[in-house]
Design an enzyme around this catalytic site. Structure first.
Site, PDB file in Angstrom:
ATOM      1  N   TYR A 149       0.817  -1.213   0.000  1.00 20.55           N
ATOM      2  CA  TYR A 149       0.000   0.000   0.000  1.00 20.55           C
ATOM      3  C   TYR A 149       0.854   1.267   0.000  1.00 20.55           C
ATOM      4  CZ  TYR A 149      -4.317  -2.616   0.576  1.00 20.55           C
ATOM      5  OH  TYR A 149      -5.378  -3.447   0.377  1.00 20.55           O
ATOM      6  N   LYS A 219       3.287 -14.262   6.115  1.00 18.98           N
ATOM      7  CA  LYS A 219       3.651 -15.244   5.084  1.00 18.98           C
ATOM      8  C   LYS A 219       5.176 -15.366   5.055  1.00 18.98           C
ATOM      9  CE  LYS A 219       2.214 -18.069   1.822  1.00 18.98           C
ATOM     10  NZ  LYS A 219       1.499 -19.312   2.184  1.00 18.98           N
ATOM     11  N   ASP A 285      -2.307 -18.165   5.125  1.00 21.62           N
ATOM     12  CA  ASP A 285      -3.303 -19.053   4.550  1.00 21.62           C
ATOM     13  C   ASP A 285      -3.861 -20.010   5.596  1.00 21.62           C
ATOM     14  OD1 ASP A 285      -0.552 -19.730   4.238  1.00 21.62           O
ATOM     15  OD2 ASP A 285      -1.105 -21.529   3.154  1.00 21.62           O
ATOM     16  N   ASP A 309      -6.022  -6.644   5.002  1.00 21.19           N
ATOM     17  CA  ASP A 309      -7.137  -6.359   4.107  1.00 21.19           C
ATOM     18  C   ASP A 309      -7.963  -7.622   3.874  1.00 21.19           C
ATOM     19  OD1 ASP A 309      -8.804  -5.011   2.416  1.00 21.19           O
ATOM     20  OD2 ASP A 309      -7.318  -4.641   0.859  1.00 21.19           O
TER      21      ASP A 309
END
Length: 421
Positions: A149, A219, A285, A309
């Site tokens: 972002y 991640k 995930d 998000d």
């Protein structure tokens, strides 16, 4: 007479009649702003009588600002939030073409609102896709100023993209770009300072509210030096700045390797008994699955911008959708805070009375809590629950509820006000 909120020695000093700047917003912003303010005003009056009240001050952003000033985000609007510290906004549409990439991102970055706080809770009577929505009580701390972002991108074929590609290949020895001639490029900055201040805010939030855990979602198994670093910085911060208030999974693993799994389990049980906040981490995930299957295992979630998000919208869907999901953008170091409707502008239903003002109303409740007016906020939560329990809802929830009564935007706000008791 209204007075300005001040931030002194790390704490808000709130007068009895603070000025609260607000942005009406685009699309359904006009539909939901006035009803939301009426609900918030009614809750404040019920809690404090004539002793306290909010003094609303409109400031401009979005299409309304462009029509009146020729600027989508006038300097006067930024200055108002800087002057009054705490404000609220409806949804804003991102201008098409050149200029500001996103009005929401511009506000966050200009005021350095590094925390996007999204509490996720279920209200009785609201339809949910999960079996036990009453077990959902999660608070997302999404880093708000870094990650993708930050907007560092180079379009394929441009001079900057070619120079960036050549630098990676010729100077940095990068040889894993599959199609270098046609690739666009993006840069993902994740800093130690940015990560630490976000995680510090999340841990403090959990400690102050006696919440059981903080989960670092990342991640890092793939992006080892950005998201993996976020996790490592988080564990180090917890173990150095919050030594006596936290117990980390990193510490658990160290004990397990040194003394065995039983000793590690004993240490974890002892930490929980002592009321320590358990700081743990989960791959993104896996978290998206775990949050559906075992939502009670996660209370405060600290994560980076893009992950946050995705996570925010999934968790909101578990308890009724973003139409009733509140949010805030906060800088805990300066006191600046802008509370917001978390949904889009929905221009297709603007002016039809179909919009759900719930997100903005609940964001107003968060604003009241931030001001130190929890009694008024609790009136809103209680009245919302009563309204949903009576199955009186707007069109977004009406289509998912049997035996419900369909209310317009204004009627829904009126019903909430009637249920403030």
């Amino acid at each position: 007479m209204s007075q300005n909120i001040q931030f002194i020695n790390g704490k808000l000093q709130v007068p009895d009649q603070p000025t609260i700047p607000f942005i009406e917003g685009d699309g359904i912003g006009k539909d939901i702003t006035e009803p939301s303010q009426r609900v918030i005003n009614a809750a404040v009056k019920k809690a404090y009588g004539t002793e306290k009240k909010l003094v609303w001050k409109e400031v401009l952003a979005g299409k309304k600002a462009f029509v009146q000033t020729g600027n989508y985000l006038p300097d006067e609007t930024i200055q108002a939030f800087q002057k009054y510290l705490v404000g609220i906004k409806g949804p804003l549409e991102t201008p098409v073409g050149d200029g500001i990439r996103s009005l929401n991102v511009a506000l966050r970055q200009t005021l350095d609102l590094f925390v996007c706080l999204r509490p996720i809770r279920w209200f009785k009577g609201v339809p949910s896709p999960i079996r036990y929505p009453e077990l959902v009580d999660m608070h997302i701390f999404r880093e708000n100023t870094e990650d993708i972002y930050a907007g560092i991108e180079f379009m394929t074929g441009t001079e900057k993209a070619i120079r960036f590609r050549d630098f990676l290949i010729d100077e940095m020895g990068v040889d894993v770009i599959r199609f270098p001639e046609s690739s666009s490029f993006g840069v993902k900055p994740v800093s130690k300072e940015g990560s630490e201040r976000l995680i510090r805010a999340a841990i403090k939030y959990a400690i102050e509210r006696s919440m059981p855990s903080v989960t670092l979602v990342h991640k890092g198994n793939i992006m080892k030096y950005t998201e993996g670093a976020f996790k490592n910085w988080g564990y180090t911060l917890a173990e150095t700045e919050f030594t006596h208030q936290t117990f980390t999974w990193k510490k658990f693993r160290e004990i397990e390797l040194e003394k065995g799994v039983e000793e590690a389990k004993t240490a974890l049980t002892k930490a929980k008994t002592m009321g320590k906040v358990i700081v743990k981490d989960v791959i993104t995930d896996a978290f998206l699955q775990e949050s559906l299957l075992h939502p009670f295992d996660h209370t405060v979630i600290a994560t980076m911008n893009l992950n946050g998000d995705y996570i925010s919208d999934q968790l909101a869907a578990m308890v009724g959708g973003i139409g009733i999901s509140p949010g805030a953008n906060i800088n805990y170091n300066s006191g600046y805070a802008i509370f917001e409707a978390t949904h889009g502008t929905a221009p297709n239903i603007a002016g039809t009375g179909k919009a759900n003002p719930g997100s903005l109303i609940l964001s107003g409740a968060m604003l009241l809590e931030y001001l130190g007016w929890p009694e008024a906020a609790e009136h809103i939560y209680d009245a919302m629950e009563h309204t949903f329990s009576k199955r009186k809802v707007t069109s977004d929830l009406f289509s998912m509820m049997e035996g419900a009564t369909l209310l317009s935007t204004t009627e829904f706000a009126d019903e909430i006000i009637r249920n403030i008791h």
